[in-house]
Design a protein around this motif. Sequence first.
Motif, mmCIF file in Angstrom:
data_model
loop_
_atom_site.group_PDB
_atom_site.id
_atom_site.type_symbol
_atom_site.label_atom_id
_atom_site.label_comp_id
_atom_site.label_asym_id
_atom_site.label_seq_id
_atom_site.Cartn_x
_atom_site.Cartn_y
_atom_site.Cartn_z
ATOM 1 N N ILE A 12 0.840 -1.206 0.000
ATOM 2 C CA ILE A 12 0.000 0.000 0.000
ATOM 3 C C ILE A 12 0.871 1.251 0.000
ATOM 4 C CG2 ILE A 12 -1.624 1.332 1.402
ATOM 5 C CD1 ILE A 12 -2.970 -1.302 2.142
ATOM 6 N N ARG A 13 1.985 1.193 0.726
ATOM 7 C CA ARG A 13 2.931 2.315 0.684
ATOM 8 C C ARG A 13 3.398 2.555 -0.766
ATOM 9 N NH1 ARG A 13 5.991 3.900 4.950
ATOM 10 N NH2 ARG A 13 5.838 1.821 5.897
ATOM 11 N N TYR A 14 3.692 1.454 -1.455
ATOM 12 C CA TYR A 14 4.109 1.532 -2.866
ATOM 13 C C TYR A 14 2.994 2.154 -3.713
ATOM 14 C CZ TYR A 14 5.421 -0.102 -7.576
ATOM 15 O OH TYR A 14 5.723 -0.173 -8.914
ATOM 16 N N PHE A 15 1.768 1.670 -3.547
ATOM 17 C CA PHE A 15 0.639 2.186 -4.330
ATOM 18 C C PHE A 15 0.473 3.693 -4.122
ATOM 19 C CE2 PHE A 15 -1.486 -2.215 -3.653
ATOM 20 C CZ PHE A 15 -0.721 -2.755 -4.669
ATOM 21 N N ILE A 16 0.558 4.118 -2.871
ATOM 22 C CA ILE A 16 0.385 5.542 -2.560
ATOM 23 C C ILE A 16 1.514 6.366 -3.173
ATOM 24 C CG2 ILE A 16 0.381 7.242 -0.688
ATOM 25 C CD1 ILE A 16 -1.051 5.137 1.036
ATOM 26 N N ASN A 17 2.748 5.900 -3.027
ATOM 27 C CA ASN A 17 3.896 6.628 -3.580
ATOM 28 C C ASN A 17 3.846 6.711 -5.091
ATOM 29 O OD1 ASN A 17 4.959 7.071 -1.035
ATOM 30 N ND2 ASN A 17 6.345 5.306 -1.098
ATOM 31 N N HIS A 18 3.212 5.717 -5.749
ATOM 32 C CA HIS A 18 3.116 5.712 -7.214
ATOM 33 C C HIS A 18 1.754 6.215 -7.691
ATOM 34 C CE1 HIS A 18 6.647 3.158 -6.658
ATOM 35 N NE2 HIS A 18 6.917 3.308 -7.940
ATOM 36 N N GLN A 19 1.008 6.799 -6.763
ATOM 37 C CA GLN A 19 -0.303 7.398 -7.077
ATOM 38 C C GLN A 19 -1.226 6.410 -7.798
ATOM 39 O OE1 GLN A 19 0.901 11.023 -9.196
ATOM 40 N NE2 GLN A 19 0.832 12.153 -7.257
ATOM 41 N N ILE A 20 -1.253 5.194 -7.295
ATOM 42 C CA ILE A 20 -2.129 4.153 -7.835
ATOM 43 C C ILE A 20 -3.397 4.099 -6.990
ATOM 44 C CG2 ILE A 20 -2.389 1.675 -8.251
ATOM 45 C CD1 ILE A 20 0.651 1.552 -8.650
ATOM 46 N N LEU A 28 -8.378 -6.714 -2.978
ATOM 47 C CA LEU A 28 -7.281 -6.962 -2.053
ATOM 48 C C LEU A 28 -7.672 -7.947 -0.961
ATOM 49 C CD1 LEU A 28 -6.106 -3.255 -1.531
ATOM 50 C CD2 LEU A 28 -5.195 -4.925 -3.167
ATOM 51 N N GLY A 29 -6.714 -8.818 -0.607
ATOM 52 C CA GLY A 29 -6.938 -9.769 0.484
ATOM 53 C C GLY A 29 -5.661 -9.961 1.271
ATOM 54 N N CYS A 30 -5.797 -10.202 2.573
ATOM 55 C CA CYS A 30 -4.614 -10.299 3.417
ATOM 56 C C CYS A 30 -4.759 -11.379 4.483
ATOM 57 C CB CYS A 30 -4.355 -8.957 4.109
ATOM 58 S SG CYS A 30 -2.826 -8.902 5.066
ATOM 59 N N VAL A 60 -7.612 1.331 8.147
ATOM 60 C CA VAL A 60 -7.827 2.707 7.710
ATOM 61 C C VAL A 60 -7.404 2.885 6.256
ATOM 62 C CG1 VAL A 60 -7.182 5.120 8.093
ATOM 63 C CG2 VAL A 60 -7.536 3.593 10.048
ATOM 64 N N LEU A 61 -6.281 2.302 5.896
ATOM 65 C CA LEU A 61 -5.741 2.456 4.544
ATOM 66 C C LEU A 61 -6.501 1.640 3.514
ATOM 67 C CD1 LEU A 61 -1.940 2.289 5.427
ATOM 68 C CD2 LEU A 61 -3.203 4.306 4.656
ATOM 69 N N ALA A 62 -7.044 0.498 3.937
ATOM 70 C CA ALA A 62 -7.769 -0.377 3.001
ATOM 71 C C ALA A 62 -8.970 -1.008 3.701
ATOM 72 C CB ALA A 62 -6.838 -1.449 2.453
ATOM 73 N N PRO A 63 -9.973 -0.208 4.052
ATOM 74 C CA PRO A 63 -11.116 -0.715 4.820
ATOM 75 C C PRO A 63 -11.898 -1.825 4.123
ATOM 76 C CG PRO A 63 -11.572 1.491 3.971
ATOM 77 C CD PRO A 63 -10.123 1.235 3.746
ATOM 78 N N ASN A 118 -8.991 -19.421 11.625
ATOM 79 C CA ASN A 118 -8.987 -17.967 11.555
ATOM 80 C C ASN A 118 -10.406 -17.428 11.454
ATOM 81 O OD1 ASN A 118 -6.218 -17.937 11.618
ATOM 82 N ND2 ASN A 118 -5.952 -16.992 9.609
ATOM 83 N N GLU A 119 -10.535 -16.130 11.646
ATOM 84 C CA GLU A 119 -11.819 -15.455 11.461
ATOM 85 C C GLU A 119 -11.819 -14.778 10.085
ATOM 86 O OE1 GLU A 119 -14.511 -11.797 13.370
ATOM 87 O OE2 GLU A 119 -12.554 -12.328 14.235
ATOM 88 N N PHE A 120 -12.695 -15.225 9.197
ATOM 89 C CA PHE A 120 -12.764 -14.651 7.848
ATOM 90 C C PHE A 120 -13.731 -13.469 7.838
ATOM 91 C CE2 PHE A 120 -15.138 -14.252 3.891
ATOM 92 C CZ PHE A 120 -14.116 -14.085 2.972
ATOM 93 N N SER A 121 -13.350 -12.426 7.101
ATOM 94 C CA SER A 121 -14.250 -11.297 6.901
ATOM 95 C C SER A 121 -14.059 -10.736 5.505
ATOM 96 C CB SER A 121 -13.991 -10.194 7.932
ATOM 97 O OG SER A 121 -14.863 -9.104 7.713
ATOM 98 N N PRO A 122 -15.143 -10.406 4.807
ATOM 99 C CA PRO A 122 -15.037 -9.825 3.463
ATOM 100 C C PRO A 122 -14.327 -8.482 3.457
ATOM 101 C CG PRO A 122 -17.253 -10.648 3.861
ATOM 102 C CD PRO A 122 -16.538 -10.685 5.177
ATOM 103 N N SER A 123 -14.288 -7.802 4.601
ATOM 104 C CA SER A 123 -13.607 -6.504 4.677
ATOM 105 C C SER A 123 -13.290 -6.167 6.123
ATOM 106 C CB SER A 123 -14.477 -5.402 4.073
ATOM 107 O OG SER A 123 -15.611 -5.157 4.899
ATOM 108 N N PHE A 124 -12.336 -5.246 6.304
ATOM 109 C CA PHE A 124 -12.016 -4.803 7.657
ATOM 110 C C PHE A 124 -13.229 -4.139 8.308
ATOM 111 C CE2 PHE A 124 -7.498 -4.953 6.319
ATOM 112 C CZ PHE A 124 -6.981 -5.627 7.427
ATOM 113 N N SER A 125 -14.043 -3.476 7.508
ATOM 114 C CA SER A 125 -15.194 -2.772 8.057
ATOM 115 C C SER A 125 -16.215 -3.722 8.661
ATOM 116 C CB SER A 125 -15.863 -1.924 6.960
ATOM 117 O OG SER A 125 -16.306 -2.749 5.886
ATOM 118 N N LEU A 126 -16.169 -5.010 8.260
ATOM 119 C CA LEU A 126 -17.113 -5.987 8.793
ATOM 120 C C LEU A 126 -16.469 -6.950 9.788
ATOM 121 C CD1 LEU A 126 -18.990 -6.949 5.486
ATOM 122 C CD2 LEU A 126 -19.766 -5.375 7.281
#
Length: 339
Positions: free
Chosen positions: A259-267, A275-277, A286-289, A328-336
């Motif tokens: 994400i640091r790379y994406f931001i620095n390259h204005q992507i 995205l999945g992690c 915060v950066l990828a809710p 593990n606990e699976f979630s479709p997004s950090f917001s959920l």
Amino acid sequence: MKVSLKNIAEALNLSKATVSWILSGQGEAKGFSEATIKRVKDYAESVNYRPNLLARSLSLGTSNTIGLIIPFLGDTFYAQLASAIELEAARNKYALIVCSSEGDGDKEFELIRTLKAKQVDGIIIAPTKVSKKGIDLLSEETFPYVLVDRYYPNLPSNYVIVNNTQSCYDVVHYLGKKGARKIALLTTDIHLYVMKQRVEGYRKALQDLGLDSDLSLGLFIERQNYQTDIIDKLDCLFQEVPDVDGFFFSTHYLALEAIRYFINHQIDYQHRFHLGCFHETIALDVLAPEMCVTRMPIDKMGVEAVKILLDNIQQGGDFSFRNVVLENEFSPSFSLLGK
């Protein structure tokens, strides 16, 4: 001046053995009166008496101390795991000594020897996998130990891990169902068996989605210089596969660096990619809710590791190995996540 048992015994006109029994919690069992027990404890507190823990451990054959060896103190996951283990150890009246191997097998071996010399009752280890001579030493001596987060599949031992393959499968399969067709994998420490399991989960999900699973989109990042190596690998990826539309990060810190790379390259990564992690770290929510995530049950890992270790300590040299695999606990997004 440091106060000794002898000093207390002389001050109270009691035997040294009497004072020792009372201050070690054996006063009632030895038949001393409540008044005598209280008198000894009150006086010991008034003179700020502190027991010689090393002498006590040699006398009792136990130190009520366990060691923890983790690869990196600065990693948020291992910091949280150490905290969980310390809480569970304290709940069982054990102190914890935390050490970092820095991913160095030789240092891990020396730390194991040092902890044993300090009379710890057992050790919890997230092994380096670079060398297992320290683990072999513990096995040969039937010394209580538990592997956590990482393990050796062909070595009989205690371990507490998560279901790495299924957890990664769930995330990558979800990304594919959301529409991603070219899902890049960013991974590291591929010598670790658990990382191989994560890669296998990624590949199996691609196969079931009918996508190319030959790892042509696999980026294998060097752990020791991941912050710079990830830049070179992502540069090459975008040159060779400009239409990549998904990313799966096999560990949290690679997600943060990408994400640091994406931001620095204005992507515009939040709209351009799925995205999945594997697990989380500070600021990712915060950066990828909307990032899909599979969260490790850190508290449960800590509780299980301590429980197994203490059981082995109490059983002496005659203990049986236990293997725990947590989901593990699976979630479709950090917001959920957690909702």
